[in-house]
Scaffold this motif. Structure first.
Motif, PDB file in Angstrom:
ATOM      1  N   SER A   1       0.600  -1.096   0.010  1.00  0.00           N
ATOM      2  CA  SER A   1       0.280  -0.143  -0.260  1.00  0.00           C
ATOM      3  C   SER A   1       0.893   0.889   0.020  1.00  0.00           C
ATOM      4  O   SER A   1       0.494   2.202  -0.921  1.00  0.00           O
ATOM      5  N   ALA A   2       2.310   1.808   0.877  1.00  0.00           N
ATOM      6  CA  ALA A   2       2.660   2.531   0.435  1.00  0.00           C
ATOM      7  C   ALA A   2       3.779   2.871  -0.508  1.00  0.00           C
ATOM      8  O   ALA A   2       3.808   3.809  -0.680  1.00  0.00           O
ATOM      9  N   ALA A   3       4.041   1.414  -1.316  1.00  0.00           N
ATOM     10  CA  ALA A   3       3.955   1.264  -2.350  1.00  0.00           C
ATOM     11  C   ALA A   3       4.089   2.501  -3.844  1.00  0.00           C
ATOM     12  O   ALA A   3       4.198   3.236  -4.539  1.00  0.00           O
ATOM     13  N   LEU A   4       2.841   1.962  -3.852  1.00  0.00           N
ATOM     14  CA  LEU A   4       1.451   2.154  -4.496  1.00  0.00           C
ATOM     15  C   LEU A   4       1.239   3.396  -3.958  1.00  0.00           C
ATOM     16  O   LEU A   4       0.843   4.550  -4.987  1.00  0.00           O
ATOM     17  N   GLU A   5       1.203   3.845  -3.192  1.00  0.00           N
ATOM     18  CA  GLU A   5       0.686   5.873  -2.077  1.00  0.00           C
ATOM     19  C   GLU A   5       1.714   6.603  -3.137  1.00  0.00           C
ATOM     20  O   GLU A   5       1.778   7.455  -3.097  1.00  0.00           O
ATOM     21  N   GLN A   6       2.947   6.353  -2.845  1.00  0.00           N
ATOM     22  CA  GLN A   6       4.124   6.962  -3.597  1.00  0.00           C
ATOM     23  C   GLN A   6       4.233   6.858  -5.241  1.00  0.00           C
ATOM     24  O   GLN A   6       4.375   8.479  -5.149  1.00  0.00           O
ATOM     25  N   ARG A   7       3.196   5.698  -5.516  1.00  0.00           N
ATOM     26  CA  ARG A   7       3.956   6.164  -7.165  1.00  0.00           C
ATOM     27  C   ARG A   7       2.780   6.167  -7.223  1.00  0.00           C
ATOM     28  O   ARG A   7       2.918   6.973  -9.004  1.00  0.00           O
ATOM     29  N   TYR A   8       1.839   6.518  -6.809  1.00  0.00           N
ATOM     30  CA  TYR A   8       0.489   6.961  -7.534  1.00  0.00           C
ATOM     31  C   TYR A   8      -0.223   7.729  -7.203  1.00  0.00           C
ATOM     32  O   TYR A   8      -1.608   8.198  -7.227  1.00  0.00           O
ATOM     33  N   ALA A   9       0.859   9.074  -6.126  1.00  0.00           N
ATOM     34  CA  ALA A   9      -0.309   9.955  -5.266  1.00  0.00           C
ATOM     35  C   ALA A   9      -1.519  10.640  -6.538  1.00  0.00           C
ATOM     36  O   ALA A   9      -2.031  11.299  -6.357  1.00  0.00           O
ATOM     37  N   ASN A  10      -0.826  10.964  -7.862  1.00  0.00           N
ATOM     38  CA  ASN A  10      -1.497  11.448  -9.057  1.00  0.00           C
ATOM     39  C   ASN A  10      -2.722  11.086  -9.520  1.00  0.00           C
ATOM     40  O   ASN A  10      -3.647  11.284  -9.992  1.00  0.00           O
ATOM     41  N   GLN A  11      -3.043   9.385  -8.684  1.00  0.00           N
ATOM     42  CA  GLN A  11      -4.027   8.712  -9.472  1.00  0.00           C
ATOM     43  C   GLN A  11      -4.847   8.152  -8.653  1.00  0.00           C
ATOM     44  O   GLN A  11      -5.096   7.468  -7.552  1.00  0.00           O
ATOM     45  N   PRO A  12      -5.878   9.630  -7.472  1.00  0.00           N
ATOM     46  CA  PRO A  12      -7.089   8.555  -6.417  1.00  0.00           C
ATOM     47  C   PRO A  12      -7.624   7.921  -6.886  1.00  0.00           C
ATOM     48  O   PRO A  12      -8.048   7.127  -5.730  1.00  0.00           O
ATOM     49  N   GLU A  13      -8.561   7.763  -8.023  1.00  0.00           N
ATOM     50  CA  GLU A  13      -9.594   6.922  -7.934  1.00  0.00           C
ATOM     51  C   GLU A  13      -8.626   5.808  -8.218  1.00  0.00           C
ATOM     52  O   GLU A  13      -9.685   4.388  -6.737  1.00  0.00           O
ATOM     53  N   TYR A  14      -8.126   5.693  -9.000  1.00  0.00           N
ATOM     54  CA  TYR A  14      -7.409   4.268  -8.660  1.00  0.00           C
ATOM     55  C   TYR A  14      -6.634   3.356  -7.056  1.00  0.00           C
ATOM     56  O   TYR A  14      -6.796   2.541  -6.937  1.00  0.00           O
ATOM     57  N   LEU A  15      -5.993   4.450  -6.733  1.00  0.00           N
ATOM     58  CA  LEU A  15      -5.449   3.913  -5.156  1.00  0.00           C
ATOM     59  C   LEU A  15      -6.196   3.798  -4.199  1.00  0.00           C
ATOM     60  O   LEU A  15      -6.052   3.121  -3.663  1.00  0.00           O
TER      61      LEU A  15
END
Length: 448
Positions: free
Chosen positions: A9-23
């Motif tokens: 989850s933390a890795a995804l949050e860092q990588r996709y902070a600009n993709q809110p729906e997906y995150l």
């Protein structure tokens, strides 16, 4: 959340902070499946969660087209082929100005786990373009669809990826897309797309399927509580195919939908959207492409509430049918305050994370998530593929009976998974766990 899931989850949050729906979709899913993740050490050893939350392939392309005045325009098209562990990619195409990589990846992720619950051999995908069909002529829409398919056709096919319709992509658009696919490939590959017209390989009740499936799931929920839809009042958002199907099947089973909504507000019809005249008018509103629900109030003399949402109306059942994140905490508070008994999602991720948490924590409300209750559309899409493969068209009743049976099975799977992990009547977590276990076992069996 386990240490492994938290690290993903933390890795995804860092990588996709600009993709809110997906995150948002991925993080909510990681929380739901925790009981199953901690139950099996293979998942961390094989880094399965990372592989399950990242798409196998992401396509991005430009879509140039020419309007009726001879002016050129360029839109952006996408296709995310998320997971093929249990079958070829399968999912909708959405034509709407809000389409972007985050929305497409969120839809593909949701579709993967929704499709797994159907027990049909299909993986998950999604796609679309930031093109708005509203206000465009038929010829402009045809030219856009032809250009879109020119970019996409190399990446789809009956054993690879089978697109279907979604918001902004109905029978007209599917027809143009399929026609161009045939011209480009030289093959009349009937299962290359679903949602086709009845004259060239489509399935009966496809237009209504998503809404019908939601009502069948709801009816199964109520049956387990010793209740039926007879005499129940439903608040519904939207007025598109999903809402229309919910209105139709609810009326057949004795319930009545008393609200419809659009970007302009909502209407309240105390008599319910139950007559053929009202159901037909919903179709004409959608065909007009104006995206206004006030026209229903003008036609039938009911109240219209400009700029408001329907969740303030006291009802027995709330069914969001419009789009993602349409229902926020304030709306959830109103649903709880109105003593709503059932909250059943038809649209993909219609509630914000905070709103859904509030609804799930309410001791009175029984909730169902869209991966389970919103899967009727893909069920009939898959049944269309079966009919195409055997060159036979089932009757309307045959398709409807199969849809109802599969939706009942989805409910049973969700309830059984919740019970297996001592989650009580948590159908949302149950459906996520049931789908997760099926896909993860298939991925493990196929190796890295």
């Amino acid at each position: 959340m386990s240490e492994y899931a938290a690290s993903v989850s933390a890795a995804l949050e860092q990588r996709y902070a600009n993709q809110p729906e997906y995150l948002q979709a991925v993080q909510a899913w990681l929380e739901m499946i925790q009981p199953a993740v901690t139950d099996d050490p293979r998942f961390e050893r094989l880094d399965l969660l990372t592989r399950m939350v990242e798409p196998e392939r992401m396509l991005s392309f430009t879509v140039p087209w020419v309007d009726d005045q001879g002016m050129a325009h360029t839109n952006h098209g996408y296709r995310v082929q998320f997971n093929s562990a249990i079958g070829p990619y399968k999912g909708g195409l959405r034509f709407h100005p809000t389409v972007n990589p985050s929305v497409v990846k969120f839809l593909g992720f949701e579709q993967t786990y929704k499709n797994a619950l159907t027990a049909l051999p299909i993986g998950g995908a999604a796609g679309g373009a930031d093109f708005d069909p509203r206000g465009k002529s038929n010829r402009e829409i045809m030219r856009f669809c032809q250009s879109f398919m020119t970019a996409l056709y190399r990446h789809i096919g009956s054993d690879t990826d089978i697109p279907a319709g979604d918001i902004g992509v109905g029978a007209r658009e599917i027809g143009y897309l399929f026609g161009e696919y045939k011209r480009l490939t030289g093959r009349s590959e009937s299962s290359a797309l679903t949602g086709k017209g009845l004259t060239y390989g489509g399935s009966k009740i496809r237009q209504e399927a998503a809404g019908f499936g939601t009502v069948y799931f709801l009816a199964r929920m109520m049956e387990q509580q010793g209740e039926t839809l007879e005499g129940k009042r439903l608040a519904v958002s939207g007025f598109g195919n999903m809402s229309w199907g919910v209105c139709r099947k609810s009326a057949e089973l004795g319930g009545k939908v008393v609200t419809l909504s659009g970007p302009d507000g909502y209407v309240y019809d105390p008599d319910g959207v139950t007559t053929q005249e009202k159901l037909d008018f919903m179709l004409s509103m959608r065909a007009a492409g104006e995206d206004r629900v006030e026209a229903y109030a003008d036609r039938f003399g009911v109240k219209f509430y400009a700029g408001k949402k329907p969740w303030e109306v006291p009802v027995d059942i709330a069914v969001p049918c419009a789009t993602q994140n349409e229902l926020d905490v304030e709306d959830a508070v109103m649903i709880v305050a109105n003593n709503v008994r059932y909250y059943v999602e038809a649209a993909n991720m219609p509630a914000t994370a905070e709103a859904l948490k509030l609804l799930r924590l309410s001791p009175r409300i029984l909730t169902a998530g869209s991966k389970a209750s919103g899967s009727g559309g893909v069920v009939v899409s898959a049944l269309e593929m079966v009919q195409n493969s055997v060159r036979y068209s089932w009757s309307r009743k045959e398709v409807d009976d199969r849809l109802r049976s599969i939706m009942n099975n989805i409910y049973d799977l969700s309830a059984a998974a919740a019970a297996e992990y001592d989650l009580g009547y948590d159908l949302i977590a149950g459906s996520d766990i049931a789908a997760f276990k099926k896909i993860s076992e298939a991925m493990i069996a196929q190796g890295l």
